[in-house]
Enzyme design. Structure first.
Site, short mmCIF file in Angstrom:
data_model
loop_
_atom_site.label_atom_id
_atom_site.label_comp_id
_atom_site.label_asym_id
_atom_site.label_seq_id
_atom_site.Cartn_x
_atom_site.Cartn_y
_atom_site.Cartn_z
N PHE A 138 6.49 4.16 3.37
CA PHE A 138 6.59 5.07 2.24
C PHE A 138 5.18 5.40 1.79
O PHE A 138 4.37 4.49 1.58
CB PHE A 138 7.38 4.41 1.10
CG PHE A 138 7.32 5.15 -0.20
CD1 PHE A 138 8.02 6.34 -0.37
CD2 PHE A 138 6.58 4.66 -1.26
CE1 PHE A 138 7.97 7.02 -1.57
CE2 PHE A 138 6.53 5.34 -2.47
CZ PHE A 138 7.23 6.53 -2.62
N VAL B 10 -10.94 3.22 9.74
CA VAL B 10 -9.83 2.45 9.18
C VAL B 10 -8.51 2.91 9.79
O VAL B 10 -7.60 2.10 10.00
CB VAL B 10 -9.81 2.58 7.64
CG1 VAL B 10 -8.58 1.91 7.06
CG2 VAL B 10 -11.07 1.98 7.05
N ASP C 63 -5.20 -0.93 2.50
CA ASP C 63 -6.20 -0.57 1.50
C ASP C 63 -7.60 -0.93 1.99
O ASP C 63 -7.77 -1.83 2.82
CB ASP C 63 -5.92 -1.30 0.18
CG ASP C 63 -6.55 -0.63 -1.03
OD1 ASP C 63 -7.12 0.47 -0.87
OD2 ASP C 63 -6.49 -1.20 -2.14
N ASP D 43 9.37 -1.67 -3.00
CA ASP D 43 9.60 -0.34 -2.46
C ASP D 43 10.39 0.48 -3.48
O ASP D 43 11.39 -0.02 -4.02
CB ASP D 43 10.36 -0.43 -1.14
CG ASP D 43 10.63 0.92 -0.52
OD1 ASP D 43 9.65 1.59 -0.12
OD2 ASP D 43 11.81 1.31 -0.43
#
Length: 436
Positions: free
Chosen positions: A192, A100, A89, A288
């Site tokens: 994911f 990034v 993030d 997850d």
């Protein structure tokens, strides 16, 4: 190469940055994938280690990445390493232009370079046998009377109740396990993708400077990173899989056409046969959605009834998949080109003394509110002060080394890809000169 070397290679030249690289004490844990009792190959031990990285610029945090590394030991001569990318993030509070995507990729390269034996030197056992540890140590099994006697003995012998020799080998072998494995082992990376306004920086979506990707953009963003890692870090027979739950395979293949690595396929690296049971194929990762669904199947007493094909069909019907956004499961499985040989130094990683302390330090990043710049400043200040006052260490500093090239600046001739030249669009026909 050190982590400093890795990071400085992708950060802008002459710019000053600080970084936090936290690592948990390796912990013996359950198998990543639940073993079937009929399996001939059952893991001997599974070691889990958590990494948490943060980057700072001009006294503000602006990027964080959370990664788990699992080393599965089948026997002394056989092991595998699994790198699960949990969250990445940004918050939009960096005052200089950085990539990034390149930062994320280079941190994964750093992790890939670590010798798997590094994680096996000092492993906290899943269950400690307190009966076997030294009588000089205070443990959860110590009675109050015995604890007082031990403290009194220490005070009399050394003038302190703190056992200064706790890090000595004779005590470490009572408290921790150690293993060895080959350095060249099968390596898997999986993640994911699901779009969200924030993952690690609460309220950062309220910052108009934060760049938020939609589902398709996020999938392509991570796909680019894995694709580059495949080309640069893995052998050319490595498996690469992409699965989009609920999406037609032909549609998934259309996304794969843009990949440079030629062996991308539709699917996932954990599935053997579609008709086999999901419980014996789906990995159990922290936070997850796939693991949450497996736990739900257990509560519904359906673990031994749901096949992999049914699992993926039902998964797309869950609330977190029913938001009309693209979510995906990506994975690669193969052997590294270079033998992992790095043993990180204290400059590369900070290892808190307990999981509680690890979470407390991480909370200084993830517990702030980032709707304004003050949150990014507070996070930096709190982390810096905690490390200095409680752990007698500092954030690591570095200077960027990447030269910035303007978009219209020509690429040096020696670096031009001849394949790219042959794929240029054909030149338009010149207009005929007017007749005179």
């Amino acid at each position: 190469m050190s982590l400093n070397d890795f990071l400085s290679s992708v950060l802008p030249v002459s710019e000053q940055f600080e970084y936090l690289s936290l690592q948990s004490i390796p912990l013996e844990t359950h198998a990543v994938v639940t073993p079937n009792k009929d399996d001939k190959r059952v893991p001997k031990s599974t070691i889990k280690t958590q990494h948490f990285f943060s980057l700072f610029h001009q006294g503000k945090v602006f990027f964080s990445l959370e990664v788990y590394v699992y080393v599965t030991l089948w026997d002394e001569a056989d092991a595998e390493r699994l790198i699960f990318v949990s969250k990445a993030d940004t918050n939009g509070y960096c005052n200089t232009r950085v990539s990034v995507r390149d930062i994320t990729k280079i941190i994964l390269e750093f992790i890939l370079s670590i010798d798997p034996n590094y994680y096996l030197q000092k492993v906290k056992p899943a269950i400690r046998s307190y009966k076997k540890i030294s009588p000089e140590l205070i443990s959860a099994a110590s009675t109050p009377a015995r604890t007082l006697r031990i403290l009194a003995r220490r005070l009399k012998q050394s003038g302190s109740t703190v056992l200064k020799e706790i890090e000595s080998p004779r005590f470490q072998q009572d408290l921790y396990l150690s293993f060895t494995c080959p350095r060249e082992i099968l390596t898997k990376i999986c993640l994911f993708t699901r779009p969200a306004s924030q993952y690690l920086f609460p309220d950062s979506s309220k910052n108009s400077k934060k760049h938020i990707l939609n589902g398709e953009e996020l999938m392509k963003w991570w796909g680019f990173i894995l694709d580059r890692l495949l080309i640069e870090c893995f052998q050319n027979d490595t498996q690469a899989k992409l699965r989009i739950p609920g999406e037609d395979p032909a549609r998934v293949r259309s996304y794969l056409r843009g990949m440079k690595y030629p062996l991308w396929q539709v699917g996932d690296i954990f599935t053997s046969k579609e008709n086999s049971l999901a419980v014996y194929n789906i990995p159990l990762f922290p936070d997850d959605p796939k693991a949450r669904f497996i736990h739900q199947l257990a509560e519904e007493d359906r673990l031994l009834k749901v096949s992999l094909s049914s699992f993926w069909i039902e998964l797309q019907e869950r609330q977190e998949f029913k938001l009309s956004v693209t979510s995906s499961v990506m994975g690669i499985s193969g052997y590294s080109l270079a033998t992992p040989s790095l043993f990180p130094s204290s400059a590369d990683v900070i290892v808190p003394k307990s999981r509680k302390q690890f979470r407390a330090i991480k909370k200084y990043i993830t517990g702030e509110e980032y709707d304004t710049e003050e949150g990014a400043i507070e996070a930096f200040t709190n982390i810096r002060d905690f490390l200095l006052l409680r752990m007698a260490t500092n954030l690591q500093s570095l200077t960027g080394k990447r030269e910035h090239r303007e978009r219209n600046q020509p690429v040096p001739a020696s670096n031009i890809n001849t394949l790219a030249i042959t794929m240029l669009k054909p030149r338009k026909k010149a207009k005929a000169l007017p007749k005179t």
